[in-house]
Design an enzyme around this catalytic site. Structure first.
Site, PDB file in Angstrom:
ATOM      1  N   ASN A  91      26.071  15.951 -23.639  1.00  0.00           N
ATOM      2  CA  ASN A  91      26.215  16.093 -22.445  1.00  0.00           C
ATOM      3  C   ASN A  91      27.104  17.258 -21.764  1.00  0.00           C
ATOM      4  O   ASN A  91      27.475  17.465 -20.541  1.00  0.00           O
ATOM      5  CB  ASN A  91      26.288  15.062 -21.471  1.00  0.00           C
ATOM      6  CG  ASN A  91      25.060  13.938 -22.164  1.00  0.00           C
ATOM      7  OD1 ASN A  91      24.002  14.256 -22.056  1.00  0.00           O
ATOM      8  ND2 ASN A  91      25.354  12.699 -22.542  1.00  0.00           N
ATOM      9  N   THR A  92      27.965  17.805 -22.591  1.00  0.00           N
ATOM     10  CA  THR A  92      28.943  18.986 -22.323  1.00  0.00           C
ATOM     11  C   THR A  92      28.443  20.177 -23.031  1.00  0.00           C
ATOM     12  O   THR A  92      28.308  20.132 -24.097  1.00  0.00           O
ATOM     13  CB  THR A  92      30.406  18.558 -22.823  1.00  0.00           C
ATOM     14  OG1 THR A  92      30.644  17.493 -21.749  1.00  0.00           O
ATOM     15  CG2 THR A  92      31.205  19.759 -22.276  1.00  0.00           C
ATOM     16  N   SER A 147      29.009  15.078 -28.088  1.00  0.00           N
ATOM     17  CA  SER A 147      28.267  14.666 -26.860  1.00  0.00           C
ATOM     18  C   SER A 147      27.117  15.624 -26.552  1.00  0.00           C
ATOM     19  O   SER A 147      27.572  17.118 -26.514  1.00  0.00           O
ATOM     20  CB  SER A 147      29.321  14.441 -25.748  1.00  0.00           C
ATOM     21  OG  SER A 147      28.383  14.447 -24.594  1.00  0.00           O
ATOM     22  N   ASN A 199      21.584   8.217 -21.981  1.00  0.00           N
ATOM     23  CA  ASN A 199      22.613   8.536 -21.134  1.00  0.00           C
ATOM     24  C   ASN A 199      22.965  10.162 -20.843  1.00  0.00           C
ATOM     25  O   ASN A 199      22.889  10.894 -21.988  1.00  0.00           O
ATOM     26  CB  ASN A 199      23.959   7.728 -21.136  1.00  0.00           C
ATOM     27  CG  ASN A 199      24.959   8.604 -22.212  1.00  0.00           C
ATOM     28  OD1 ASN A 199      25.648   9.358 -21.483  1.00  0.00           O
ATOM     29  ND2 ASN A 199      25.104   8.527 -23.492  1.00  0.00           N
TER      30      ASN A 199
HETATM   31  C1  LIG Z   1      26.263   5.234 -21.544  1.00  0.00           C
HETATM   32  C2  LIG Z   1      26.813   5.642 -22.746  1.00  0.00           C
HETATM   33  C3  LIG Z   1      28.147   6.498 -22.543  1.00  0.00           C
HETATM   34  C4  LIG Z   1      28.756   7.178 -23.799  1.00  0.00           C
HETATM   35  N1  LIG Z   1      29.834   7.766 -23.765  1.00  0.00           N
HETATM   36  C5  LIG Z   1      30.488   8.347 -24.631  1.00  0.00           C
HETATM   37  C6  LIG Z   1      31.630   9.022 -24.477  1.00  0.00           C
HETATM   38  O1  LIG Z   1      32.199   9.069 -23.616  1.00  0.00           O
HETATM   39  N2  LIG Z   1      32.074   9.475 -25.871  1.00  0.00           N
HETATM   40  C7  LIG Z   1      31.383   9.287 -26.992  1.00  0.00           C
HETATM   41  O2  LIG Z   1      32.108   9.799 -28.091  1.00  0.00           O
HETATM   42  N3  LIG Z   1      30.443   8.420 -27.139  1.00  0.00           N
HETATM   43  C8  LIG Z   1      29.747   7.950 -26.158  1.00  0.00           C
HETATM   44  N4  LIG Z   1      28.622   7.337 -26.258  1.00  0.00           N
HETATM   45  C9  LIG Z   1      27.992   7.253 -27.640  1.00  0.00           C
HETATM   46  C10 LIG Z   1      28.320   5.883 -28.309  1.00  0.00           C
HETATM   47  O3  LIG Z   1      29.714   5.800 -28.502  1.00  0.00           O
HETATM   48  C11 LIG Z   1      27.802   5.447 -29.537  1.00  0.00           C
HETATM   49  O4  LIG Z   1      27.953   6.735 -30.282  1.00  0.00           O
HETATM   50  C12 LIG Z   1      26.285   6.020 -29.448  1.00  0.00           C
HETATM   51  O5  LIG Z   1      25.768   5.038 -28.297  1.00  0.00           O
HETATM   52  C13 LIG Z   1      25.439   4.905 -30.596  1.00  0.00           C
HETATM   53  O6  LIG Z   1      25.876   3.779 -30.647  1.00  0.00           O
HETATM   54  P1  LIG Z   1      24.853   2.534 -29.968  1.00  0.00           P
HETATM   55  O7  LIG Z   1      23.516   2.779 -30.577  1.00  0.00           O
HETATM   56  O8  LIG Z   1      25.674   1.323 -30.588  1.00  0.00           O
HETATM   57  O9  LIG Z   1      25.010   2.554 -28.740  1.00  0.00           O
HETATM   58  C14 LIG Z   1      28.065   6.945 -24.908  1.00  0.00           C
HETATM   59  C15 LIG Z   1      27.059   6.063 -25.274  1.00  0.00           C
HETATM   60  C16 LIG Z   1      26.328   5.406 -24.012  1.00  0.00           C
HETATM   61  C17 LIG Z   1      25.321   4.639 -24.154  1.00  0.00           C
END
Ligand SMILES: Cc1cc2nc3c(=O)[nH]c(=O)nc-3n(C[C@H](O)[C@H](O)[C@H](O)COP(=O)(O)O)c2cc1C
Length: 362
Positions: free
Chosen positions: A182-183, A180, A116
Site C-alpha cells: 500500500n506504499t 506493504s 486492507n
Molecule cells: C488491517 C491490516 C493492517 C495491517 N497493517 C500492517 C502494517 O502496518 N505493517 C505491517 O508490517 N503489516 C501490516 N499488516 C499485515 C500483518 O501484519 C500480517 O503480516 C498479515 O495480515 C498476515 O497475517 P494474518 O493473516 O494473521 O493477518 C496489516 C494487516 C491488516 C489486516
C-alpha cells in the site's frame, strides 16, 4: 460469546471503526481496577515448555501480535494480558501521516479474511516514542517501521535510519517493513542491491543509537512479501544475512485474490487470513531451508488456530504472529493457541518448543 457479539453487532460496523473500538475497549480494560485480571481469564497458566530465548531476549511463548493491529502502541499491556509473548507495534513512519482515504479495510466473510489498503496511518515516531517510553511491558515489544509515502524511494534509507534513532529506547527489536503493498514502490526495496544499501544505512543508525544509549544494538529484522518466487525469496534471505539482519518476518499480505469471489478483485491492497496460509507457509519453508541455521524466522499469515501455529513452527518459524484470525475469532484465540501447543507437548512428549522448529521443513 464473542461470536454472538460479532454476528449481531461488530459485523454491522465499518471494519476500521470496529477495529478502533475493540482496541480502545482492550486498552480501557487494563486501565480499570481488576481489568488485567479479567483479560487473564482467557489465558492458560504459563508453560515452561513454551518459553524461549531469541536474540538473547526472553519470550514467554512463541505467539505474537502482527504489525498493523496496534499501530501506535495504544494497547500493548492489554495484548500482553491476553497471553501474547510479544507485540509488534507499527508500522510507524518518521513523520505523522494519515494513510490512504477511507474506506480502506474490507471484510471477506466467505473466507474469514480481510483486505486492507491502509497505507501506514501513523502518529509519527516522536509521538509513539513519547507514548511508550515509560512503559514497562511484561512482554517483548517489537517496533515495525516504514517510510513515509512522500519520501522518495532513493531517500527511504534515511527515513528508516531516523526511525531507528528516535525509537531505539522503546524497541526490543526492529522490523524494517519493505513489503506493504500500500506504499507505492516499497516492495522494490526487497531486491538484493536495494536491501544491501538499506541495511547498511540502518545498521549504522542502530550502532550510533546503541553507542549513545550505552546499550547493544537492537536486532534488525526485515518483513517480506509472500508474492515472490522461490529464487527471489532465497535472494532476499541471502542479502538479509549478508548485511546483518538478525531475522525475517514472513509474510506481509498478498496482492493475489486467488480463490475469492470475483468482486473482491476490484479492491486495492493486501489480502490476509486463511487464503494466505499456504503461501505464507511455503515462504517460511523456503527461508528455513536457506537460512534457518543462521537467523530465526517469524511466521505470519493465515494462522487462525493452534494447529496452524504448530504447523508454521514445524515449517521453520521460531516465533509466530496473528492478526486477521484474532479479528474474526476474538480475544479467546491466543489462549486457545497456547493450550493447543501445550496439549501437543503433553501428547508427544517434547520439552521445548524450539525442538519443533523446522521439523517439517524438508
Ligand atoms: C488491517 C491490516 C493492517 C495491517 N497493517 C500492517 C502494517 O502496518 N505493517 C505491517 O508490517 N503489516 C501490516 N499488516 C499485515 C500483518 O501484519 C500480517 O503480516 C498479515 O495480515 C498476515 O497475517 P494474518 O493473516 O494473521 O493477518 C496489516 C494487516 C491488516 C489486516
Amino acid at each position: 460469546m464473542y461470536q454472538r457479539l460479532y454476528n449481531h453487532g461488530i459485523v454491522r460496523i465499518d471494519a476500521e471503526r470496529a477495529h478502533h473500538l475493540a482496541l480502545r475497549a482492550l486498552a480501557t480494560a487494563t486501565s480499570l481496577p481488576g481489568g488485567t485480571c479479567a483479560l487473564a481469564h482467557y489465558v492458560p497458566e504459563p508453560d515452561e515448555r513454551l518459553r524461549l530465548r531469541v536474540w538473547d531476549q526472553p519470550f514467554s511463548n512463541p505467539l505474537g501480535v502482527a504489525a498493523g493491529l496496534d499501530k501506535n502502541g495504544d494497547a500493548v499491556e492489554a495484548l500482553i494480558a491476553l497471553g501474547f509473548g510479544h507485540i509488534e507495534v507499527g508500522t510507524i513512519t518518521l513523520r505523522p501521516q494519515p494513510g490512504n482515504d477511507r474506506p480502506r479495510i474490507w471484510r471477506v466473510p466467505e473466507e474469514s479474511a480481510v483486505i486492507n489498503a491502509m497505507g501506514f496511518p501513523s502518529s509519527g515516531a516522536a509521538a509513539v516514542r513519547a507514548h511508550l517510553i515509560g512503559l514497562r511491558a511484561k512482554g517483548i515489544v517489537g517496533i515495525n517501521i516504514g517510510k513515509n509515502r512522500d519520501t522518495p524511494l532513493d531517500e527511504a534509507a534515511e527515513d528508516y535510519a531516523g526511525l531507528i534513532s528516535i525509537l531505539f529506547p522503546i524497541a526490543n527489536y526492529f522490523t524494517i517493513n519493505i513489503s506493504s503493498p500500500n506504499t507505492p514502490g516499497l516492495r522494490s526495496l526487497q531486491m538484493a542491491d536495494e536491501l544491501a544499501h538499506l541495511l547498511a544505512t540502518v545498521r549504522d543508525a542502530n550502532e550510533r543509537a546503541a553507542t549513545l544509549a550505552r546499550r547493544d544494538p537492537k536486532p534488525l529484522l526485515i518483513k517480506i512479501a509472500p508474492d515472490l518466487t522461490d529464487a527471489e525469496i532465497e535472494g532476499v534471505a541471502d542479502a538479509a544475512v549478508a548485511n546483518g539482519a538478525r531475522g525475517i518476518v514472513a509474510t506481509n499480505t498478498t496482492t493475489s485474490r486467488d480463490g475469492l469471489p470475483t468482486h473482491y478483485g476490484a479492491l486495492p491492497g493486501g489480502l490476509s487470513g486463511p487464503p494466505l496460509r499456504e503461501q505464507a507457509d511455503h515462504v517460511v519453508r523456503v527461508l528455513y531451508r536457506r537460512v534457518g541455521d543462521q537467523i530465526p524466522i517469524i511466521g505470519v499469515g493465515g494462522i487462525a488456530s493452534g494447529a496452524d501455529a504448530l504447523a508454521r513452527i514445524r515449517s521453520g518459524a521460531t516465533l509466530v504472529q496473528i492478526y486477521t484470525g484474532l479479528t474474526w475469532a476474538g480475544p479467546a484465540l491466543p489462549g486457545q493457541i497456547l493450550r493447543h501447543l501445550s496439549a501437543d507437548a503433553d501428547r508427544t512428549g517434547w520439552h521445548s518448543i524450539l525442538d519443533l522448529v523446522g521439523a517439517d521443513a524438508v
